[in-house]
Design a protein around this motif. Structure first.
Motif, PDB file in Angstrom:
ATOM      1  N   PHE A 161       0.437   6.066  16.288  1.00 27.56           N
ATOM      2  CA  PHE A 161      -0.834   6.134  17.009  1.00 27.56           C
ATOM      3  C   PHE A 161      -2.009   6.378  16.056  1.00 27.56           C
ATOM      4  CE2 PHE A 161       1.902   7.120  20.715  1.00 27.56           C
ATOM      5  CZ  PHE A 161       1.421   6.142  21.582  1.00 27.56           C
ATOM      6  N   ILE A 162      -1.821   7.254  15.095  1.00 27.24           N
ATOM      7  CA  ILE A 162      -2.912   7.600  14.171  1.00 27.24           C
ATOM      8  C   ILE A 162      -3.311   6.396  13.327  1.00 27.24           C
ATOM      9  CG2 ILE A 162      -3.507   8.964  12.141  1.00 27.24           C
ATOM     10  CD1 ILE A 162      -1.812  11.226  13.342  1.00 27.24           C
ATOM     11  N   PHE A 163      -2.313   5.750  12.668  1.00 30.98           N
ATOM     12  CA  PHE A 163      -2.647   4.644  11.776  1.00 30.98           C
ATOM     13  C   PHE A 163      -3.069   3.390  12.548  1.00 30.98           C
ATOM     14  CE2 PHE A 163       0.131   7.143   8.895  1.00 30.98           C
ATOM     15  CZ  PHE A 163      -0.824   7.411   7.921  1.00 30.98           C
ATOM     16  N   LEU A 164      -2.506   3.230  13.771  1.00 27.49           N
ATOM     17  CA  LEU A 164      -2.939   2.108  14.596  1.00 27.49           C
ATOM     18  C   LEU A 164      -4.409   2.251  14.959  1.00 27.49           C
ATOM     19  CD1 LEU A 164      -2.028  -0.489  16.049  1.00 27.49           C
ATOM     20  CD2 LEU A 164      -1.520   0.918  18.052  1.00 27.49           C
ATOM     21  N   GLY A 165      -4.846   3.480  15.206  1.00 21.74           N
ATOM     22  CA  GLY A 165      -6.249   3.717  15.548  1.00 21.74           C
ATOM     23  C   GLY A 165      -7.153   3.619  14.341  1.00 21.74           C
ATOM     24  N   LEU A 166      -6.669   4.040  13.157  1.00 22.03           N
ATOM     25  CA  LEU A 166      -7.502   4.056  11.958  1.00 22.03           C
ATOM     26  C   LEU A 166      -7.668   2.681  11.312  1.00 22.03           C
ATOM     27  CD1 LEU A 166      -6.304   7.325  10.163  1.00 22.03           C
ATOM     28  CD2 LEU A 166      -8.510   6.926  11.283  1.00 22.03           C
ATOM     29  N   GLN A 167      -6.722   1.771  11.523  1.00 18.16           N
ATOM     30  CA  GLN A 167      -6.752   0.505  10.789  1.00 18.16           C
ATOM     31  C   GLN A 167      -7.969  -0.358  11.161  1.00 18.16           C
ATOM     32  OE1 GLN A 167      -3.201  -1.706  11.561  1.00 18.16           O
ATOM     33  NE2 GLN A 167      -3.790  -2.305  13.643  1.00 18.16           N
ATOM     34  N   HIS A 168      -8.539  -0.134  12.348  1.00 22.57           N
ATOM     35  CA  HIS A 168      -9.738  -0.887  12.719  1.00 22.57           C
ATOM     36  C   HIS A 168     -10.942  -0.423  11.904  1.00 22.57           C
ATOM     37  CE1 HIS A 168      -7.689  -2.813  16.008  1.00 22.57           C
ATOM     38  NE2 HIS A 168      -7.259  -1.619  16.450  1.00 22.57           N
ATOM     39  N   ALA A 169     -10.969   0.858  11.581  1.00 21.66           N
ATOM     40  CA  ALA A 169     -12.068   1.400  10.786  1.00 21.66           C
ATOM     41  C   ALA A 169     -11.782   1.286   9.297  1.00 21.66           C
ATOM     42  CB  ALA A 169     -12.313   2.872  11.158  1.00 21.66           C
ATOM     43  N   ILE A 170     -10.484   1.420   8.941  1.00 20.74           N
ATOM     44  CA  ILE A 170     -10.087   1.350   7.529  1.00 20.74           C
ATOM     45  C   ILE A 170      -8.970   0.317   7.415  1.00 20.74           C
ATOM     46  CG2 ILE A 170      -9.336   2.681   5.506  1.00 20.74           C
ATOM     47  CD1 ILE A 170     -10.145   5.212   7.015  1.00 20.74           C
ATOM     48  N   PRO A 171      -9.300  -0.922   7.123  1.00 21.30           N
ATOM     49  CA  PRO A 171      -8.302  -2.005   7.093  1.00 21.30           C
ATOM     50  C   PRO A 171      -7.108  -1.720   6.183  1.00 21.30           C
ATOM     51  CG  PRO A 171     -10.510  -2.908   7.015  1.00 21.30           C
ATOM     52  CD  PRO A 171     -10.667  -1.427   6.871  1.00 21.30           C
ATOM     53  N   LYS A 172      -7.324  -1.028   5.052  1.00 24.35           N
ATOM     54  CA  LYS A 172      -6.209  -0.767   4.122  1.00 24.35           C
ATOM     55  C   LYS A 172      -5.103   0.092   4.742  1.00 24.35           C
ATOM     56  CE  LYS A 172      -8.921  -1.181  -0.119  1.00 24.35           C
ATOM     57  NZ  LYS A 172      -9.367  -0.509  -1.374  1.00 24.35           N
ATOM     58  N   VAL A 173      -5.471   0.796   5.814  1.00 21.88           N
ATOM     59  CA  VAL A 173      -4.495   1.683   6.472  1.00 21.88           C
ATOM     60  C   VAL A 173      -3.431   0.867   7.213  1.00 21.88           C
ATOM     61  CG1 VAL A 173      -4.243   3.407   8.320  1.00 21.88           C
ATOM     62  CG2 VAL A 173      -6.105   3.603   6.666  1.00 21.88           C
ATOM     63  N   SER A 174      -3.686  -0.430   7.412  1.00 19.50           N
ATOM     64  CA  SER A 174      -2.749  -1.262   8.183  1.00 19.50           C
ATOM     65  C   SER A 174      -1.361  -1.314   7.558  1.00 19.50           C
ATOM     66  CB  SER A 174      -3.311  -2.690   8.330  1.00 19.50           C
ATOM     67  OG  SER A 174      -3.461  -3.288   7.040  1.00 19.50           O
ATOM     68  N   ILE A 175      -1.300  -1.177   6.226  1.00 21.44           N
ATOM     69  CA  ILE A 175       0.014  -1.178   5.561  1.00 21.44           C
ATOM     70  C   ILE A 175       0.864   0.008   6.011  1.00 21.44           C
ATOM     71  CG2 ILE A 175      -0.783   0.137   3.535  1.00 21.44           C
ATOM     72  CD1 ILE A 175       1.113  -1.599   1.857  1.00 21.44           C
ATOM     73  N   PHE A 176       0.200   1.148   6.261  1.00 17.20           N
ATOM     74  CA  PHE A 176       0.914   2.332   6.765  1.00 17.20           C
ATOM     75  C   PHE A 176       1.329   2.144   8.232  1.00 17.20           C
ATOM     76  CE2 PHE A 176      -1.650   4.058   3.258  1.00 17.20           C
ATOM     77  CZ  PHE A 176      -0.658   4.686   2.542  1.00 17.20           C
ATOM     78  N   THR A 177       0.470   1.424   8.964  1.00 18.10           N
ATOM     79  CA  THR A 177       0.818   1.141  10.365  1.00 18.10           C
ATOM     80  C   THR A 177       2.108   0.331  10.442  1.00 18.10           C
ATOM     81  OG1 THR A 177      -1.540   1.089  10.923  1.00 18.10           O
ATOM     82  CG2 THR A 177      -0.010   0.131  12.520  1.00 18.10           C
ATOM     83  N   LYS A 178       2.180  -0.720   9.593  1.00 17.27           N
ATOM     84  CA  LYS A 178       3.394  -1.543   9.566  1.00 17.27           C
ATOM     85  C   LYS A 178       4.612  -0.728   9.128  1.00 17.27           C
ATOM     86  CE  LYS A 178       0.768  -5.751   8.527  1.00 17.27           C
ATOM     87  NZ  LYS A 178       0.489  -6.808   7.508  1.00 17.27           N
ATOM     88  N   LEU A 179       4.381   0.110   8.093  1.00 19.76           N
ATOM     89  CA  LEU A 179       5.487   0.931   7.576  1.00 19.76           C
ATOM     90  C   LEU A 179       6.026   1.851   8.657  1.00 19.76           C
ATOM     91  CD1 LEU A 179       7.248   1.957   5.236  1.00 19.76           C
ATOM     92  CD2 LEU A 179       5.393   3.558   4.663  1.00 19.76           C
ATOM     93  N   PHE A 180       5.141   2.497   9.405  1.00 16.68           N
ATOM     94  CA  PHE A 180       5.578   3.434  10.439  1.00 16.68           C
ATOM     95  C   PHE A 180       6.270   2.709  11.595  1.00 16.68           C
ATOM     96  CE2 PHE A 180       3.543   6.843   8.326  1.00 16.68           C
ATOM     97  CZ  PHE A 180       3.972   8.018   8.923  1.00 16.68           C
ATOM     98  N   PHE A 181       5.768   1.479  11.914  1.00 11.41           N
ATOM     99  CA  PHE A 181       6.440   0.722  12.970  1.00 11.41           C
ATOM    100  C   PHE A 181       7.859   0.320  12.542  1.00 11.41           C
ATOM    101  CE2 PHE A 181       2.401   0.179  15.224  1.00 11.41           C
ATOM    102  CZ  PHE A 181       2.851   0.189  16.540  1.00 11.41           C
ATOM    103  N   VAL A 182       7.995  -0.057  11.250  1.00 13.49           N
ATOM    104  CA  VAL A 182       9.319  -0.429  10.730  1.00 13.49           C
ATOM    105  C   VAL A 182      10.248   0.787  10.739  1.00 13.49           C
ATOM    106  CG1 VAL A 182      10.598  -1.155   8.672  1.00 13.49           C
ATOM    107  CG2 VAL A 182       8.514  -2.358   9.333  1.00 13.49           C
ATOM    108  N   LEU A 183       9.743   1.940  10.283  1.00 15.86           N
ATOM    109  CA  LEU A 183      10.548   3.162  10.246  1.00 15.86           C
ATOM    110  C   LEU A 183      10.954   3.594  11.661  1.00 15.86           C
ATOM    111  CD1 LEU A 183       8.679   5.264   7.517  1.00 15.86           C
ATOM    112  CD2 LEU A 183      10.919   4.139   7.326  1.00 15.86           C
ATOM    113  N   THR A 184      10.008   3.452  12.594  1.00 13.80           N
ATOM    114  CA  THR A 184      10.316   3.815  13.981  1.00 13.80           C
ATOM    115  C   THR A 184      11.399   2.903  14.547  1.00 13.80           C
ATOM    116  OG1 THR A 184       8.049   4.585  14.327  1.00 13.80           O
ATOM    117  CG2 THR A 184       9.365   4.132  16.295  1.00 13.80           C
ATOM    118  N   GLY A 185      11.278   1.605  14.236  1.00 19.37           N
ATOM    119  CA  GLY A 185      12.293   0.655  14.709  1.00 19.37           C
ATOM    120  C   GLY A 185      13.668   0.963  14.136  1.00 19.37           C
ATOM    121  N   LEU A 186      13.697   1.248  12.842  1.00 24.08           N
ATOM    122  CA  LEU A 186      14.970   1.593  12.203  1.00 24.08           C
ATOM    123  C   LEU A 186      15.552   2.878  12.799  1.00 24.08           C
ATOM    124  CD1 LEU A 186      14.180   0.804   8.450  1.00 24.08           C
ATOM    125  CD2 LEU A 186      15.735  -0.452   9.970  1.00 24.08           C
TER     126      LEU A 186
END
Length: 489
Positions: A161-186
């Motif tokens: 939730f945090i990185f998904l919300g921040l990536q619109h304001a800070i595009p570089k944060v999107s890499i962490f969003t993907k990482l957390f989604f992958v970790l959550t899926g695993l």
């Protein structure tokens, strides 16, 4: 390479040797005699009846107790036991003759038995049992694992939730969003696979009769020992148990003489379908028309079927519609509709210490005592009266012991003289389900059994036992005589 466990390591233990020395010193040749019974044979052995309590692997201590009794020339006419007590009882009943000492041969069988092989269930279940039993802090670890799993889930969801919300304001944060989604899926994949595997194990548990271990290894082990001692059928078992003792006689005259002093053996089991306590081999005719259609090893397997730990023992194809079989069920249990399949679990559920089996109210003065070997493994923190201080295992232990001990305890409360024949082996710190015992644990438990037997013999008084038994009988008769002042009695 680990040294092989041998009988010598048990009987040459310094504690065991000192027990025998103390007894020999207390009852020296030409001095004060050890008298525990009025029933003797020509070789000077004294005979008693013996009941051995159930207690899983604590049965090793029972052998230490009987070893001391036999070394002091005590032998056994009637034998009974439940669970681990049934195992020792069976081996003592079939080994050699009644005049021979049996404990060393029983001990030899124990030395050759790999206790860990008795845990013959699924590898995962075996691992869990090992952890729960051999590590006292495993419950704490499980709690920590559960908390860790929940905390990980919370952190992963919060990160999403945090990185998904921040990536619109800070595009570089999107890499962490993907990482957390992958970790959550695993993480969800691992948890899902684990849950599916646990569900498979639970289904397997249900299909196997709610038992983690099949108990096949134990069944095969005890069957081989019975056969090695000439017992292939129930008829063989009864013949061995009832074998007469040459030269059996009384030390002092008794009106009963030698009447009723025939040997027998009893294993206690709990039958769930009809909800009855079953005494094998006596009650064989509830389940078959021919005595030798049943396996004697099955009686012992039925008696030690610890719920959940071992699968239930089944006897199927019972001729329940046969009039002769139905008559026996009616006479024994007032049962009009006998089951076609019987399901047995540990006899300790109903009677873990069946000392009542040897009470004969018709005997005025006893000719021999009923000895009992009790096992006490309760820890110091779980034996006190402060219920709020008990541990979780102590709580469940108290609850289970209340259920399995009530029937036997009720008998002893009404027939207190039988307590005089009971010795208690104190085994605090040992778990009765720890099939992962070390060799040193086994030797130490054997020694504790020896110490308990020594203490018992040093304090047992046969004359007092007879006198108290006679008083008990008179009191019971007095209670049964109608009161003239109350015609309704």
């Amino acid at each position: 390479m680990a040294q092989e466990l041998t009988v010598d390591k048990f009987i040459n233990n310094e504690v065991v040797k000192k027990c025998l020395k103390d007894l020999k010193d207390a009852f020296p040749p030409g001095g004060k005699s050890l008298i525990v019974s009025d029933v003797l044979d020509n070789e000077g052995h004294q005979y008693v009846n013996l009941v051995q309590k159930g207690g899983g692997v604590l049965g090793v201590a029972l052998v230490g107790y009987t070893y001391i009794l036999e070394e002091m020339n005590i032998r056994f006419i009637r034998l009974a036991g439940t669970s681990a007590g049934a195992i020792n009882t069976a081996l003592m009943a079939v080994t050699g003759t009644k005049q021979e000492a049996k404990s060393v041969q029983v001990l030899d069988a124990i030395c050759k038995l790999k206790f860990i092989e008795l845990v013959d269930g699924h590898p995962v279940a075996r691992m869990i049992i090992s952890k729960f039993i051999t590590h006292q802090d495993f419950v704490v670890k499980v709690k920590k694992w559960i908390i860790g799993i929940l905390l990980t889930f919370v952190l992963l969801m919060a990160g999403n939730f945090i990185f998904l919300g921040l990536q619109h304001a800070i595009p570089k944060v999107s890499i962490f969003t993907k990482l957390f989604f992958v970790l959550t899926g695993l993480w969800l994949l691992v948890i899902g696979a684990t849950a599916a595997y646990i569900a498979t194990l639970l289904k397997r548990l249900k299909n196997s009769g709610f038992g983690i271990n099949p108990g096949d290894y134990f069944y095969d082990w005890i069957k081989k020992l019975l056969i090695a001692n000439g017992v292939k059928t129930v008829t063989d078992l009864n013949r061995k148990a009832a074998a007469p003792v040459p030269g059996l006689h009384l030390r002092v005259p008794n009106a009963e003489e030698l009447n009723g002093l025939e040997g027998d053996v009893t294993f206690i089991s709990s039958e769930l379908v009809s909800q009855n306590k079953i005494q094998f081999p006596e009650m064989w005719n509830l389940f078959r028309k021919n005595i030798d259609e049943l396996e004697p090893a099955g009686f012992i397997r039925a008696s030690m079927s610890i719920p959940i730990f071992f699968e239930s023992y089944f006897i199927d194809n019972i001729p329940c519609t046969d009039e002769a079989v139905k008559k026996i069920w009616k006479e024994k249990f007032d049962e009009d509709d006998p089951p076609s399949v019987a399901r047995f679990v540990d006899g300790g559920i109903l009677s873990n210490f069946p000392i009542n089996l040897f009470y004969n109210p018709k005997v005025i003065t006893p000719r021999l005592p009923s000895f009992g070997i009790d096992l006490d493994e309760s820890g110091p923190g779980d034996t006190g009266k402060h219920a709020d201080k008990w541990s979780l295992p102590g709580y469940f232990g108290r609850m289970f012991n209340t259920i399995r001990s009530y029937y036997d305890k009720d008998f002893l409360l009404k027939n207190k003289v039988f307590k005089e024949g009971i010795g208690t082996i104190h085994l605090q710190g040992y778990n009765w389900l720890n099939f992962f015992l070390t060799d040193q644990d086994k030797i130490d438990m054997f020694a504790k059994g020896a110490v308990a037997a020594k203490d018992f013999l040093l304090n047992f008084n046969w004359d007092n036992y007879k006198e108290d038994r006679d008083k008990m009988r008179k009191e019971l008769i007095k209670e049964q005589i109608p009161n003239d002042k109350n015609p309704e009695n």
